[in-house]
Design a protein around this motif. Structure first.
Motif, PDB file in Angstrom:
ATOM      1  N   LYS A 927       0.766  -1.101   0.002  1.00  0.00           N
ATOM      2  CA  LYS A 927      -0.173   0.201   0.009  1.00  0.00           C
ATOM      3  C   LYS A 927       0.838   1.278  -0.005  1.00  0.00           C
ATOM      4  N   SER A 928       2.108   1.298  -0.343  1.00  0.00           N
ATOM      5  CA  SER A 928       3.126   2.346  -0.152  1.00  0.00           C
ATOM      6  C   SER A 928       2.756   3.272  -1.140  1.00  0.00           C
ATOM      7  N   PRO A 929       2.644   4.560  -0.898  1.00  0.00           N
ATOM      8  CA  PRO A 929       2.557   5.624  -2.059  1.00  0.00           C
ATOM      9  C   PRO A 929       3.791   5.788  -3.014  1.00  0.00           C
ATOM     10  N   ARG A 930       4.688   4.967  -2.817  1.00  0.00           N
ATOM     11  CA  ARG A 930       5.866   5.118  -3.834  1.00  0.00           C
ATOM     12  C   ARG A 930       5.783   3.785  -4.874  1.00  0.00           C
ATOM     13  N   GLY A 931       5.627   4.184  -5.982  1.00  0.00           N
ATOM     14  CA  GLY A 931       5.331   2.998  -6.758  1.00  0.00           C
ATOM     15  C   GLY A 931       6.530   1.848  -6.685  1.00  0.00           C
ATOM     16  N   HIS A 932       7.797   2.333  -6.794  1.00  0.00           N
ATOM     17  CA  HIS A 932       8.684   1.163  -6.787  1.00  0.00           C
ATOM     18  C   HIS A 932       8.700   0.423  -5.627  1.00  0.00           C
ATOM     19  N   LEU A 969      -7.099  -7.435  -0.712  1.00  0.00           N
ATOM     20  CA  LEU A 969      -5.588  -6.639  -0.728  1.00  0.00           C
ATOM     21  C   LEU A 969      -5.045  -6.538  -2.107  1.00  0.00           C
ATOM     22  N   PHE A 970      -4.908  -7.599  -2.859  1.00  0.00           N
ATOM     23  CA  PHE A 970      -4.234  -7.561  -4.097  1.00  0.00           C
ATOM     24  C   PHE A 970      -5.107  -7.197  -5.342  1.00  0.00           C
ATOM     25  N   SER A 971      -6.408  -7.363  -5.576  1.00  0.00           N
ATOM     26  CA  SER A 971      -7.105  -7.147  -6.597  1.00  0.00           C
ATOM     27  C   SER A 971      -7.213  -5.678  -7.087  1.00  0.00           C
ATOM     28  N   PRO A 972      -7.507  -4.903  -6.210  1.00  0.00           N
ATOM     29  CA  PRO A 972      -7.400  -3.388  -6.578  1.00  0.00           C
ATOM     30  C   PRO A 972      -6.037  -2.784  -7.176  1.00  0.00           C
ATOM     31  N   ARG A 973      -4.919  -3.753  -6.878  1.00  0.00           N
ATOM     32  CA  ARG A 973      -3.639  -3.297  -7.613  1.00  0.00           C
ATOM     33  C   ARG A 973      -3.873  -3.614  -9.025  1.00  0.00           C
ATOM     34  N   CYS A 974      -4.699  -4.237  -9.435  1.00  0.00           N
ATOM     35  CA  CYS A 974      -4.761  -4.705 -10.931  1.00  0.00           C
ATOM     36  C   CYS A 974      -4.884  -3.340 -11.768  1.00  0.00           C
ATOM     37  N   ALA A 975      -5.175  -2.359 -11.143  1.00  0.00           N
ATOM     38  CA  ALA A 975      -5.356  -0.940 -11.750  1.00  0.00           C
ATOM     39  C   ALA A 975      -4.240   0.028 -11.317  1.00  0.00           C
ATOM     40  N   ASP A 976      -3.129  -0.530 -10.674  1.00  0.00           N
ATOM     41  CA  ASP A 976      -2.194   0.315 -10.526  1.00  0.00           C
ATOM     42  C   ASP A 976      -1.316   1.121 -11.333  1.00  0.00           C
ATOM     43  N   SER A1063      -4.841   5.737  -1.700  1.00  0.00           N
ATOM     44  CA  SER A1063      -4.216   7.054  -2.345  1.00  0.00           C
ATOM     45  C   SER A1063      -4.208   7.103  -3.672  1.00  0.00           C
ATOM     46  N   ASP A1064      -3.936   5.698  -4.453  1.00  0.00           N
ATOM     47  CA  ASP A1064      -3.963   5.702  -5.917  1.00  0.00           C
ATOM     48  C   ASP A1064      -5.450   5.648  -6.490  1.00  0.00           C
ATOM     49  N   LYS A1065      -5.750   6.799  -7.148  1.00  0.00           N
ATOM     50  CA  LYS A1065      -7.233   6.896  -7.505  1.00  0.00           C
ATOM     51  C   LYS A1065      -7.395   5.494  -8.643  1.00  0.00           C
ATOM     52  N   ASN A1066      -6.611   5.156  -9.095  1.00  0.00           N
ATOM     53  CA  ASN A1066      -6.726   4.063 -10.343  1.00  0.00           C
ATOM     54  C   ASN A1066      -7.413   3.192  -9.359  1.00  0.00           C
ATOM     55  N   CYS A1067      -6.572   2.640  -8.166  1.00  0.00           N
ATOM     56  CA  CYS A1067      -6.844   1.558  -7.498  1.00  0.00           C
ATOM     57  C   CYS A1067      -8.281   1.603  -6.778  1.00  0.00           C
ATOM     58  N   SER A1068      -8.432   2.899  -6.475  1.00  0.00           N
ATOM     59  CA  SER A1068      -9.772   3.271  -5.979  1.00  0.00           C
ATOM     60  C   SER A1068     -10.978   2.780  -6.817  1.00  0.00           C
ATOM     61  N   ARG A1069     -10.870   3.404  -8.125  1.00  0.00           N
ATOM     62  CA  ARG A1069     -11.709   3.238  -9.014  1.00  0.00           C
ATOM     63  C   ARG A1069     -12.062   1.574  -9.385  1.00  0.00           C
ATOM     64  N   ALA A1070     -10.842   1.097  -9.441  1.00  0.00           N
ATOM     65  CA  ALA A1070     -10.931  -0.254  -9.700  1.00  0.00           C
ATOM     66  C   ALA A1070     -11.706  -1.345  -8.319  1.00  0.00           C
ATOM     67  N   ALA A1071     -11.362  -0.600  -7.274  1.00  0.00           N
ATOM     68  CA  ALA A1071     -12.218  -1.005  -6.364  1.00  0.00           C
ATOM     69  C   ALA A1071     -13.729  -1.029  -6.565  1.00  0.00           C
ATOM     70  N   SER A1072     -14.343  -0.072  -7.011  1.00  0.00           N
ATOM     71  CA  SER A1072     -15.538   0.556  -7.392  1.00  0.00           C
ATOM     72  C   SER A1072     -16.079  -0.428  -8.546  1.00  0.00           C
ATOM     73  N   VAL A1073     -15.204  -0.904  -9.513  1.00  0.00           N
ATOM     74  CA  VAL A1073     -15.753  -1.598 -10.539  1.00  0.00           C
ATOM     75  C   VAL A1073     -15.918  -2.907 -10.147  1.00  0.00           C
TER      76      VAL A1073
END
Length: 1640
Positions: A927-932, A969-976, A1063-1073
């Protein structure tokens, strides 16, 4: 008749000689030569007469004619009679002397004619020339020049005249005042002298053998006086050169007394010219001739001039030679020729002059001297024989020269000396050593004298030296005893390393020669020769340098090859073993290169070779001697660490094979004492040596190491070891590091059964003793990173050795916790933001090896280990883009080490709880705000899950209780935001679902289709397009919903709801989807929430465009439409165009439910059918023209609405239900909107909307209809149709008036190919348009139906008959385009249903003939279509049906052969070929006439400017061949006219005409007259080909058939072509005229 005809031909050609194009002039000249080949006398007579009668003809054209005459005379001199020869001589003489001034080309051409005639008629020529050479009067310039050239070209005929000529010319020398006259007189004297010398040299073949040299002495003496004393002093450079060129050969004819008398003046006079002329080649050549003459008469005065001669010639040889200047090169050769004469005349004086100049201060002087010396050694070997010691002594100075150019010259001199026995003399060894030294120069840095002396690598000193050494070794037999075994002395010294490759190759050759001479004898004799290296030294040296096999031009192969040759001298037992092993090593080197060779693998092969060698010898004394030599040579490789480390490994291998423990201990102790510990690169080699030795001598090795550890080297004060007295504390630290590595390698290499007992007590204890010391009783650890790294590496090797032992499971590692704590201390000490060293990687590897060992670590220790390692690695910052990626390998290795550590920890607790613990450690980083950091955490999670899955063992059916939490935990990261994170997230979900299946009892190799789809969905996550990402996330959620146990749904949803605040809007939207997808799949939650969701989200549609808001709104509109469909559609149709984004969303929402979609589509179709009359489209155009403000046509709104509705996937069932009606309506809509424009108000609105990025689509009516048609096809399951049309550019064509028909055809073809079952209803909807009042609709529907016949699907669907009837009925349509398309459709049966052509043959042929005869089409496009259609049908109809129309078709298409339009030419010619093909074996005479009549057009149109026409001609001619019933002609057509191959037109035409005239000579007149028609063709290439055809026909026909040709007409036509504006045409006309001489 014959004479007048040839004369007429000649006159025509001669008149054309004035053409302004040089190429045409050359062709005319060639044609004249061709006439001369056939009728030489007539051609010469015509040329002679023409020149006589045309006195005013400009001299450039006269020159061309004279050149042609020269060619004819040269080729047919034996055929000329005296009269003709005299006439030619008189003409040439007149042309040559007509102008008193010099006109070089003209007069030279005339002179050449005289010289050519003079080869046979020398007396007649001389008679004419002598008449021009009158005493007392200066002759014409070219009279003299002609006489000079005659004396060289016909010396035997000319020399008898020379006495009288010289008597006449000599008085003229004094009266000649002009330089040009004097030059030509010198030229004459030079050539007279050369001719005379040639005559005297071949007296045995001369017609008058009584001629003597004395007869010319007096004239030459008189001429010499004037040339030398008067003309040589001229200021004109050209005259001086002419004089000196004459003096050279003249000196050989002068009286010896006169020559002896004049030499003191002549030689200085000639030498003076060196200073006055830049180009001195002629001076040097003349000087050489004079010197030869002086030596031949035994001159005594030459001695006096020798010093000045040598100085002048030496200055010339020192001039730098430029490869681009042939004159300078030639001068060098002539100067060396002079030196050869002087070397043979006076070798002492020459050497006395040359050798002191070897010490000259200038580079050029030294190089020139060496050049002359080498030349003298080679060219005056006999005279130099006694001077060898003197020359060898003088060569000592050049050996010290550092200039690279001089070095190269010295090497070349050494090469010459080797060939002539100099190196066999005392002192020759120094030259050999010098040669080897130059071979050892580095090839990358050739020695240069300065920045100006640029050198090519091929000419470098080293390259020349290498070639010379090998050449001398292999080709000069006398050098064998000199070089063997002397060259062996250069093998072992390090300074000669660069020369090893050529040395080894030369030694191999020399040794093989000796083996052949004395088989079985030793090659090296050590009796009294103490300088030769020992066998041990040779073997060690060659083996060591072989470890770098591609250095130094491949010294590995050369060294191994030499070893193989010397096997008997190395040890008598090695022959058989090395004969097998060394070739395998050489083969391995051949299979690889410097880029592909694995250094580690190669060195291992060499060590295996060494072990085999030691085993084969099996002699402890020999092994000990070899190890001693290896230890001696170690210091020699201090500059090459790689080779030294390899030698260390060789030492270890050799000591391992030694049975003497004292020797082993002694050498190990010496290695420890003498090692250069300050060089870290040497540590690895030393450690490897001890490790290899420990394989056989573990106890002795550990004893020596322990003794050394206890020595004073580790104490602060300088102690007992004298060798360490001067060593600093830093060096002692480095020694500790090396010793720790030694312990590590010993543990890694030693026998496993012995390691466990010594691991803690001996190895680890001493290692830690090296790492830490005690100060005042307190343990102090070093902070040196290098020492830390050595400890970590050694611990890794020890732990790995323990772990790999068979008794590892029973081993209790008491120091495990201590080692783990030490490694973690190292890891925590490393900076967390960057990687500076591999310490943390090695430390984690050590921990990885320690984890499986007993006893197990405590839980807190494990947690601290995981936390510390994650903290140390995960936060490392990535390298900035553009920086060097030198740390990339270290980062990858570190990540791999971390992964291995976590995997080993997980392996200790393979339960869901253990997995949960590991994921909890990773969760903050996921869940880190840093991508790497997220990327790394997801990658580690994926690896852990995969490991857990691969090692899953379920003994009972137990629940996977935390599945929902982990997937959440893992599935919203599909839109990271990071693509790599998305990929890893999918992998995690994939593994988790398979874990669930495993816990449900499925086998490990079971593959679930739904879960496997996850891997396919990875492709949609590569790019960062949000729509693609969320669509993929939706698919992933569907798969999760299918496989998720009901009891896990709530926990998953709760976890996903938490993800909405990510904090990652993409992951937030993925959770919504994913939440929406899960709710939809389950259904009950959605039904309960619908009223509330619609009421809340509808009001927010204008405020936000979040994904879940939009979906809820669409669902609400769908509910409304299910109750009030017509009202919703009507209100939406009232929206203005372009639709805004909200309107588009609402339209698409109507496609969510299939039952609603069908109603919506029917309503829209009704709207289009009611509101699309063609006249309304006309009004639309008028509105556009008026610029009125009327609203958009209602059908446009309907079209756009259709596009929006059908763009939704859920509309597919409704689209399929109404597929035929939708397709026909939209296709006709496209046709009706071609060329229609928007009203001006809408155009302005569209531009404004485009500028504001508000327009959702193009409002152009036609484009809108085409786009809607595409969407409809996609939704109707016809994706292949859309893609097929797109690939062919069909959709773009549909939008344009010019390409509309092609676009419709592409659409019909795609429909037939991919949507066949839908065609019956589509055809039914389109067939009714044949009676439409709108022409454009009839054209579109006809084009579509015509293309359907191109496919066999209409036959399979039993639609053929109805289609034929419908199209045949349309053949009387008033529109020409419809009639043309009907013919195209009927012809398409040939490809779509060829088996049906015979049944409908008469009907089809009748339609095609009707099309050929269509008179209502002014552009003849219907006829063109008929020709194309007939070409398709001819091969399929009944022969009887074809025979009745064959002639009619052939006659009808013949005019199109020469049409100005390329399509008509190509189609008609191609059809003609098909007509011929259809007649094969049954060609009637009446059609044969058509074949013959078409030959000329077909042959000439092979040169058509259009490639398609030329290709059609190739095909037609190939088809005509069999009908001509001449096998060789048909074979020629087949050979030359292959499709896709280039055509050599001239060669083909020549072959064809040869066969035609052999078999059909009676056709000559007809073919020629037909070709005359094309003399006026509008195409230049065809006009050029026409006379070419005529010429070849004439060339191959027998002369008796000439009466068939109207020669007058032909000549007149060719005359006209000679005035054609195209040079190529004029050239071919001239060429043909040259061939017409055959009819003479």
């Amino acid at each position: 008749m014959t004479r007048s005809y040839v004369q007429k031909l000649s006159t025509i050609l001669l008149d054309a000689i004035t053409d302004k194009d040089p190429l045409v002039q050359e062709q005319v000249c060639s044609a004249l030569c061709a006439l001369g080949e056939s009728q030489p006398e007539e051609a010469l007579r015509a040329c002679e007469e023409y020149l006589r009668l045309h006195e005013k003809l400009a001299h450039p054209y006269r020159t061309m004619i004279l050149r042609a005459m020269e060619t004819v005379v040269s080729n047919h001199i034996s055929e000329l009679d005296k009269d003709m020869a005299r006439a030619v001589i008189l003409l040439a003489s007149s042309e040559m002397t007509k102008a008193k001034d010099l006109v070089w080309d003209w007069q030279q051409a005339a002179s050449n004619v005289l010289v050519a005639v003079g080869k046979q008629f020398i007396s007649t020529v001389m008679e004419e020339m002598l008449s021009k050479l009158q005493p007392g009067a200066l002759p014409h310039y070219f009279v003299v020049r002609t006489l000079a050239n005659l004396s060289v070209s016909n010396a035997f005929g000319m020399v008898p005249f020379l006495t009288s000529i010289l008597n006449t010319m000599l008085p003229m020398l004094g009266t000649a005042k002009h330089d040009t006259t004097r030059e030509v007189l010198c030229y004459a004297l030079q050539h007279f002298s050369e001719g005379t010398l040639e005559y005297l040299a071949n007296l045995d073949q001369a017609p008058d053998p009584t001629v003597r040299k004395d007869a010319f002495a007096s004239p030459m003496s008189s001429a010499y006086d004037i040339l030398f004393q008067q003309w040589l002093q001229s200021r004109e450079a050209k005259l001086r050169l002419a004089v000196v060129q004459a003096l050279g050969p003249m000196s050989n004819l002068m009286p010896s007394e006169k020559l002896e008398e004049q030499l003191p003046k002549l030689l200085p006079g000639v030498l003076t010219l060196y200073k006055r002329h830049a180009e001195t080649c002629h001076v040097s050549k003349s000087l050489g001739q004079i010197l030869e003459a002086a030596v031949s008469v035994g001159s005594r005065t030459l001695d006096v001039q020798l010093d000045s001669l040598l100085a002048a010639l030496h200055a010339q040889i020192c001039v730098p030679v430029e490869s681009t200047s042939p004159l300078v090169m030639s001068n060098q050769k002539e100067v060396l020729r002079c030196f050869t004469v002087l070397a043979r005349y006076s070798p002492d004086r020459l050497l006395a002059f040359l050798l002191p100049r070897l010490d000259s201060s200038t580079e050029r002087s030294r190089m020139g001297t060496l050049h002359v010396l080498r030349h003298a050694i080679n060219s005056a070997a006999a005279q130099m024989e006694v001077k060898k010691p003197f020359i060898l002594s003088a060569m000592r100075l050049p050996l010290l020269d550092t200039n690279s150019k001089v070095k190269r010259a010295v090497v070349q001199v050494i090469s010459a000396m080797a060939h002539h026995g100099y190196l066999e003399q005392p002192g020759g060894e120094a030259l050999v050593e010098y040669l080897v030294q130059q071979c050892a120069l580095p090839p990358e840095q050739p020695q240069t004298a300065g920045p100006s002396s640029e050198e090519l690598p091929a000419d470098s000193v080293r390259a020349v030296s290498v070639r010379t050494l090998y050449l001398v070794s292999t080709t000069v037999d006398r050098m064998s005893d000199v070089l063997w075994p002397y060259l062996l002395e250069f093998v072992t010294p390090v300074r000669f390393t660069g020369a090893l490759t050529p040395l080894c190759r030369s030694l191999m050759h020399l040794a093989q020669k000796r083996q052949e001479a004395a088989p079985g004898a030793l090659l090296i004799q050590y009796d009294g020769n103490v300088t030769l290296p020992s066998p041990y030294a040779i073997a060690t040296r060659l083996l060591t340098v072989s470890s770098s096999p591609y250095h130094g031009d491949g010294r590995g192969a050369a060294s191994l090859g030499l070893l193989n040759v010397l096997h008997r001298d190395i040890h008598p037992s090695l022959g058989q073993r090395w004969a097998t092993t060394i070739p395998l090593l050489l083969e391995y080197l051949d299979e690889h290169s410097a880029d592909t060779l694995s250094q580690k693998e190669w060195e291992e092969k060499l060590l295996v070779f060494l072990r085999d060698t030691l085993a084969a010898v099996s002699d402890n004394t020999w092994v000990c001697q070899l190890s001693l030599e290896m230890c001696k040579q170690l210091p020699c490789y201090n500059g090459t660490p790689q080779e030294k480390n390899f030698l260390y490994r060789c030492v270890g291998t050799t000591l391992g094979a030694a049975s003497s423990k004292d020797v082993v201990k002694k050498h190990l102790r010496e290695l420890l004492e003498t090692a250069r510990y300050q060089e870290e690169a040497e540590h690895e080699g030393l450690a490897c040596c001890f490790g290899i030795c420990a394989i056989s001598h573990l106890d002795d090795t550990l004893t020596q190491l322990e003794d050394f550890v206890r020595s004073d080297v580790f104490r602060k004060s300088t102690g007992i070891f004298n060798i360490f007295k001067d060593r600093s504390e830093v060096e002692a630290e480095k020694a500790k590091g090396a010793l720790m590595l030694c312990y590590g390698h010993v543990a890694a290499r030693a026998p496993r059964e012995l390691v466990l007992a010594r691991a803690e007590s001996d190895i680890l204890r001493n290692m830690f003793q090296c790492f830490s010391t005690k100060v005042l009783g307190v343990k102090v650890e070093t902070k040196d990173p290098a020492l830390k790294l050595c400890l970590v590496q050694s611990v890794c090797m020890v732990c790995q050795a323990i772990r790999s032992s068979a008794q590892a499971s029973c081993f209790h590692f008491a120091q495990k916790a201590e080692l783990v704590a030490q490694m973690m201390e190292f890891i925590r000490a490393e900076p967390s933001d960057c990687l500076r060293s591999p310490i943390r990687k090695k430390a984690m590897l050590a921990c990885t090896y320690l984890v499986p060992l007993e006893p197990a670590l405590e839980e807190q220790v494990r947690a601290d280990m995981v936390h510390g390692c994650l903290q140390s690695v995960m936060a490392v910052l990535p390298e900035p883009e553009g920086d060097d990626d030198h740390q990339e390998p270290l980062y990858l290795d570190t990540m791999q080490a971390l992964e291995d550590l976590l995997t080993s920890l997980l392996q200790r607790d393979m339960t869901p709880q253990g997995l949960q613990v590991m994921v909890e450690h990773l969760s903050p980083w996921i869940k880190s705000p840093r991508g790497h950091e997220r990327v790394r955490a997801l990658a580690l999670s994926s690896c852990l899950l995969q490991h857990f899955l691969e090692h899953l063992h379920v003994s009972a059916l137990v629940p996977f209780h935390n599945l929902g939490l982990l997937i959440g935990l893992f599935s919203p990261r599909c839109a990271d935001l990071w693509p790599a994170t998305r990929q890893e997230a999918v992998s995690c979900v994939h593994s988790l679902l398979y874990l669930q299946l495993g816990y449900e009892g499925f086998a490990r190799d079971y593959r679930d289709d739904a879960v496997e789809r996850l891997l396919a969905l990875k492709g949609g996550l590569v790019h960062s397009d949000p729509a693609t990402l969320f669509h993929t996330c939706h698919s992933i959620a569907q798969i999760i919903a299918k496989r998720l146990p009901p009891n896990q749904l709530i926990s998953l949803l709760l976890t996903l709801f938490e993800g909405l605040g990510d904090s990652d809007k993409n992951c937030s939207r993925a959770a919504s989807v994913m939440i929406n997808c899960l709710l939809k799949e389950r259904g009950h939650l959605l039904q309960e929430k619908v009223p509330e969701i619609v009421s809340v989200l509808r009001s927010k549609l204008q405020e936000t465009w979040e994904e879940h808001v939009r979906q809820a709104t669409q669902y609400s509109v769908s509910l409304l439409a299910s109750q009030h469909c017509e009202a919703v559609v009507s209100s939406l149709l009232g929206s203005p165009l372009p639709f805004d984004s909200q309107t588009c969303v609402l339209w698409r929402a109507l496609a969510v439910e299939p039952s609603i979609t069908a109603q919506v589509l029917e309503l829209l179709l009704q709207k289009m059918s009611r509101d699309v009359p063609f006249k309304e489209s006309r009004a639309f155009v008028r509105n556009s023209l008026r610029g009125g403000g009327e609203p958009m046509c209602p059908c446009s709104q309907a079209t756009c609405a259709l596009s929006e509705v059908t763009s939704v996937a859920a509309s597919a069932p409704a689209v399929l239900e109404l597929y035929p009606q939708l397709f026909a309506a939209l296709l006709l809509r496209v046709s009706c909107t071609l060329g229609v424009q928007l009203p001006r108000t809408l155009q302005a609105k569209e531009r404004r909307a485009t500028g504001l990025a508000l327009a959702s689509r193009n409002l152009d009516p036609c484009s809108s209809a085409v786009d809607t048609l595409q969407v409809m096809l996609l939704r109707g399951g016809s994706e292949d149709v859309v893609q097929c049309v797109e690939l062919g550019g069909g959709w773009e064509s549909l939008r344009t008036s010019t390409g509309h028909e092609e676009g419709v055809a592409r659409l019909a073809s795609a429909m037939a190919k991919f949507a066949g079952p839908r065609l019956p209803l589509v055809m039914k909807a389109l067939l009714c348009t044949h009676s439409s009042v709108y022409e454009v609709q009839r054209v579109t529907s006809t084009a579509f139906l015509a293309e359907l016949l191109n496919s066999n699907v209409v036959k399979d669907l039993m639609l053929l008959e109805s289609l034929l009837d419908n199209l045949t009925a349309r053949q009387k349509d008033t529109c020409a385009s419809v009639r043309r398309l009907v013919l195209r459709g009927l012809a398409n049966i040939a490809s779509g249903s060829p088996d049906k052509v015979r049944a409908h043959g008469p009907q089809l042929l009748t339609s095609m003939i009707s099309g050929l005869d269509d008179g209502d089409d002014p552009q003849s496009l219907v006829a063109l279509e008929a020709m194309l259609g007939l070409a398709k049908l001819l091969g399929l109809v009944e022969p009887w049906d074809l025979r009745s129309v064959l002639l009619h078709v052939a006659v009808r298409i013949r005019p199109f052969f020469d049409s100005e339009k390329m399509d008509f030419r190509s189609a008609s010619i191609c059809l003609f070929g098909h007509l011929n093909k259809a007649c094969h074996g049954n060609c009637e005479d009446i059609f044969l006439e058509q074949v013959i009549g078409g030959l000329v057009p077909l042959l000439l149109h092979l040169q058509d400017p259009q490639a398609s026409v030329a290709g059609a001609c190739k095909f037609a001619l190939r088809m005509c061949g069999p009908n001509l019933e001449r096998e060789d002609l048909a074979e020629a057509f087949q050979k030359h006219l292959q499709e896709g191959r280039g055509l050599h037109f001239g060669e083909f035409l020549n072959t064809t005409c040869k066969h035609l005239m052999r078999h059909f000579p009676d056709l000559l007149g007809r073919l020629v007259s037909t070709s005359l028609f094309y003399f006026k063709s509008s195409w230049e290439d065809v006009r050029a080909a026409a006379p070419m055809l005529t010429g070849f026909l004439v060339l191959h026909v027998e002369p008796e058939h000439r009466q068939q040709v109207d020669l007058e007409q032909l000549l007149a036509a060719l005359q006209l072509l000679l005035k054609d504006p195209a040079p190529a045409v004029r050239m071919k006309a001239a060429e043909t005229l040259g061939r017409l001489v055959k009819f003479a």
